[in-house]
Structures are given as structure tokens and as C-alpha cells.
Design an enzyme around this catalytic site. Structure first.
Site, PDB file in Angstrom:
ATOM      1  N   HIS A 104       0.878  -1.251  -0.011  1.00 58.12           N
ATOM      2  CA  HIS A 104      -0.002   0.104   0.109  1.00 58.12           C
ATOM      3  C   HIS A 104       0.779   1.214  -0.105  1.00 58.12           C
ATOM      4  O   HIS A 104       0.527   2.150   0.732  1.00 58.12           O
ATOM      5  CB  HIS A 104      -0.959   0.019   1.183  1.00 58.12           C
ATOM      6  N   ASP A 159       2.672   1.752  -3.293  1.00 54.34           N
ATOM      7  CA  ASP A 159       2.748   1.961  -4.684  1.00 54.34           C
ATOM      8  C   ASP A 159       1.882   3.429  -5.175  1.00 54.34           C
ATOM      9  O   ASP A 159       2.534   3.970  -5.905  1.00 54.34           O
ATOM     10  CB  ASP A 159       2.654   0.893  -5.602  1.00 54.34           C
ATOM     11  N   GLY A 176      -6.536 -15.273  -6.509  1.00 53.23           N
ATOM     12  CA  GLY A 176      -7.155 -14.594  -5.571  1.00 53.23           C
ATOM     13  C   GLY A 176      -6.426 -14.654  -4.220  1.00 53.23           C
ATOM     14  O   GLY A 176      -7.032 -14.629  -3.109  1.00 53.23           O
ATOM     15  N   GLY A 206      -3.303 -13.177  -3.224  1.00 51.92           N
ATOM     16  CA  GLY A 206      -2.393 -12.073  -3.004  1.00 51.92           C
ATOM     17  C   GLY A 206      -1.055 -12.525  -3.779  1.00 51.92           C
ATOM     18  O   GLY A 206      -0.104 -11.878  -3.384  1.00 51.92           O
ATOM     19  N   SER A 226      -2.397 -13.324  -9.504  1.00 52.67           N
ATOM     20  CA  SER A 226      -2.752 -13.961 -10.357  1.00 52.67           C
ATOM     21  C   SER A 226      -3.374 -13.102 -11.630  1.00 52.67           C
ATOM     22  O   SER A 226      -3.488 -13.323 -12.509  1.00 52.67           O
ATOM     23  CB  SER A 226      -3.836 -15.195  -9.984  1.00 52.67           C
ATOM     24  N   ASP A 260       2.409  -4.616  -9.309  1.00 50.31           N
ATOM     25  CA  ASP A 260       2.159  -5.900  -9.556  1.00 50.31           C
ATOM     26  C   ASP A 260       2.819  -6.018 -11.121  1.00 50.31           C
ATOM     27  O   ASP A 260       3.461  -7.007 -11.552  1.00 50.31           O
ATOM     28  CB  ASP A 260       0.903  -6.335  -9.459  1.00 50.31           C
TER      29      ASP A 260
HETATM   30  C1  GLA Z   1      -2.587  -4.934  -4.865  1.00 48.76           C
HETATM   31  C2  GLA Z   1      -2.540  -3.649  -6.157  1.00 48.76           C
HETATM   32  C3  GLA Z   1      -0.767  -3.183  -5.969  1.00 48.76           C
HETATM   33  C4  GLA Z   1      -0.616  -2.527  -4.563  1.00 48.76           C
HETATM   34  C5  GLA Z   1      -0.939  -3.858  -3.589  1.00 48.76           C
HETATM   35  C6  GLA Z   1      -0.736  -3.463  -2.150  1.00 48.76           C
HETATM   36  O1  GLA Z   1      -1.718  -5.933  -5.121  1.00 48.76           O
HETATM   37  O2  GLA Z   1      -2.486  -4.320  -7.142  1.00 48.76           O
HETATM   38  O3  GLA Z   1      -0.920  -2.354  -6.915  1.00 48.76           O
HETATM   39  O4  GLA Z   1      -1.167  -1.596  -4.043  1.00 48.76           O
HETATM   40  O5  GLA Z   1      -2.314  -4.227  -3.632  1.00 48.76           O
HETATM   41  O6  GLA Z   1       0.567  -3.127  -1.901  1.00 48.76           O
END
Ligand code: GLA
Length: 333
Positions: free
Chosen positions: A15, A17, A98, A100, A103, A144
Site C-alpha cells: 500500500h 505504490d 485471489g 495475493g 494472479s 504488480d
Molecule cells: C494490490 C495492487 C498493488 C498494490 C498492492 C498493495 O496488489 O494491485 O498495486 O497496491 O495491492 O501493496
């Protein structure tokens, strides 16, 4: 044609980016493969992991209404890419969905490489980020998609999400990375994520860019919720920097302590963990051989990431730092 896009695990920096902060994710050896052929005027993809068929014309105007739901990621990419020809193929995945481990970004990058000709990692990442906004309605940051597009084998990727500068950080062989699922699917992803973004935006109207703010500045924010969110972001950016240094120095004790602090901050200040995730992280941190553990990704369920000595007994996935998404026989860039 065969395309592979890895998933990712975020070692530290969650949290951060979407306020242009620092992150240190790593592409992993689990991911999405697409096999198929270009041609025709439609994109048609089947998946071994999801029901139904993602089928659409190459001109897509409203990706958010595609069905089945997973087809929205495909439709988002098609809408952004406007390919000249269609594609018919099969998706197979080794990633838990889903959980984390990205995917969704992995699927987006695989689709983009299969149907389009863009090969510049940063442009691909931005395109897939827009695809996720348009298709899935999640206002995600760039982490990501960028690590999936730009990762370097054997390394994590330290990304400055403001300048988009990247630095590969070697993951030494005498340490191992694991992901362990807490048993809960991620919930409330779209809305709770957007709420956290809004809290950070509110903090920035008060103290300016969080990536430049000091901890004493954010401690003066009157609104308690906004203050806590901002405190997480500012302290997490510092932890990412320190973690990269600790890993480079082989100081895994320090790196693990920073992961535990990161989890506490995501739990108490950013409030994106769940009881199951908190209990899992506590249990993992008490396991012999573990240096540290934390939730990874957006939170609200899903996986914890663990830093441990190799051969630690952990009931999860042992993850190897992997290369970026690629078309078989070619690399990006
Ligand atoms: C998800 C979002 C990313 C990032 C994370 C938390 O994966 O796709 O952009 O904000 O949550 O770090």
C-alpha cells in the site's frame, strides 16, 4: 505461440505504490501460461482454473461488463491493446487465484504478450494497470504489473513508484522465501482498496506527497484514521529501504524484524489484515528457522510471505525469484 507470465510475492512495501512510494516485490516460479494462435476477429480463451470461456471481438468498448467475471481481465487488456487480429488459445495456471500472489497481473501480462506486439516492460505494465482499472474496477498501483513485466531472475525488484526507477536486489542462496495461505479468500477487495487509496489522497491534501513527508508531519494530522494510514505509508517506505540494505548485507535477522514491523503497521495503522492472517504470521514468526513473516499484497485475506533459512519446514509454497513475463524463445525489452 506460447507465453508465460509469473506471479509475484511482495517481500515488503505494501500500500505504498499508489502514492509513489517504494516496494520490493519478486516475480515467482508460479504463473500463467497461454498457448494458442493469432488470427480471426475474436479473442477466445479457455482456462483450466476458471469456468466458462472469455470470448470477445477485438474491438471491446465496455470490458467491465464481460462475463464470466474472469473475462474482465482479458477484456481490459483487449480494450487497451486494440489488437489487429484475434487469438484462440488455452490458459493454464500454477498460481492460486485471489491469494495475493498477483494472479490477475500475471493473467493480464500473459494476455497482452499473446495478443499484442508491445514488448517494452514499462509500457506493458502501464497498459495492464489501465486494463485492471477498466476491466476489474480495482484502482491498483503499478507494482504488480511492473514486477511481472520487468523482473530479473534471482532478484527482487526495488521499485520507486514515482520515478519508476528499478533496481534488482539479489536474493542470496542461503535464504528462502515461502508463501503460506491463511485459508481465507480475499474479501472486499475492490471497495476496501479504493477506501484506503482515498484515505491516502486525503492525507496528501494535508501534508503533500506522502513519499516526501516525515513521520512528525503526519503525526500532526488531526483526523485519526487519515493519520494512521499516512503513518503506515511513511514508515513502510523507510522499511523498504532498510530491508533492501539488510538483504544486501546478509543481515536476515534485521530483514525479518522489518517484515514483522511491516505486518504490525498493516494490521494496526492501515487495517488491511484479518484475524486469520494475524494468527498465521504470529505462528510463522515462532517457527524455528523463520526470520520474519508478513501479509503480502493487498491484504483482506490471502497469503503471508516468509523469510527463512532453506529447508525450514513450512506448509506453503517455496518460491524462487524468477524472470519477467516472456514469449517462448524471446525476452522483453
Ligand atoms: C494490490 C495492487 C498493488 C498494490 C498492492 C498493495 O496488489 O494491485 O498495486 O497496491 O495491492 O501493496
Amino acid at each position: 505461440m506460447r507465453v508465460f507470465a509469473p506471479g509475484r510475492v511482495n517481500l515488503i512495501g505494501d500500500h505504498t505504490d499508489y502514492t509513489g512510494g517504494l516496494v520490493l516485490p519478486m516475480a515467482i516460479d508460479l504463473g500463467t501460461t497461454i498457448r494458442g494462435d493469432r488470427g480471426g476477429g475474436r479473442v477466445v480463451l479457455r482456462s483450466d482454473a476458471c469456468e466458462g470461456v472469455a470470448e470477445m471481438p477485438i474491438a471491446v468498448s465496455d470490458p467491465a461488463s464481460a462475463l464470466p467475471e474472469w473475462a474482465r481481465y482479458v477484456a481490459g487488456v483487449v480494450a487497451e491493446l486494440c489488437p489487429r487480429q484475434g487469438f484462440v488459445g488455452e490458459i493454464t495456471t500454477t498460481l492460486p487465484l485471489g491469494a495475493g500472489l498477483s494472479s490477475s497481473a500475471s493473467l493480464e501480462l500473459a494476455v497482452a504478450l499473446a495478443i499484442g506486439d508491445e514488448r517494452d516492460p514499462l509500457r506493458l505494465a502501464r497498459l495492464c494497470q489501465r486494463a485492471e482499472h477498466r476491466g476489474a474496477g480495482v484502482p491498483c498501483g503499478i507494482m504488480d504489473q511492473l514486477v511481472v513485466a520487468a523482473a530479473v531472475e534471482g532478484h527482487g525488484l526495488l521499485i520507486d513508484c514515482h520515478s519508476l526507477e528499478r533496481r534488482a536486489v539479489k536474493i542470496p542462496d542461503d535464504v528462502a522465501i515461502y508463501a503460506v495461505h491463511c485459508g481465507e479468500e480475499r474479501r472486499l477487495m475492490g471497495s476496501a482498496y479504493a477506501d484506503r487509496r482515498a484515505d491516502c489522497a486525503a492525507a496528501e491534501t494535508l501534508v503533500g506527497p506522502l513519499r516526501e513527508a516525515g513521520i512528525d508531519q503526519v503525526e500532526r494530522i488531526a483526523d485519526e484514521r487519515v493519520r494512521l494510514r499516512a503513518r503506515h505509508v511513511v514508515s513502510e517506505n523507510d522499511r523498504v529501504r532498510s530491508f533492501a540494505t539488510a538483504i544486501a548485507q546478509g543481515d536476515y535477522g534485521r530483514a525479518g524484524a522489518l517484515m514483522r514491523e511491516s505486518h504490525r503497521s498493516l494490521r494496526d495503522d492501515f487495517e488491511v489484515t484479518t484475524t486469520a492472517l494475524d494468527q498465521l504470521v504470529d505462528r510463522l514468526c515462532a517457527t524455528p528457522g523463520v526470520f520474519g513473516a508478513r501479509m503480502t499484497g493487498a491484504g483482506f485475506g490471502g497469503c503471508a510471505v516468509v523469510l527463512a533459512t532453506p529447508r525450514t519446514e513450512i506448509e506453503g509454497w517455496r518460491l524462487r525469484p524468477s524472470a519477467a513475463a516472456r514469449v517462448a524463445g524471446k525476452s522483453l525489452g
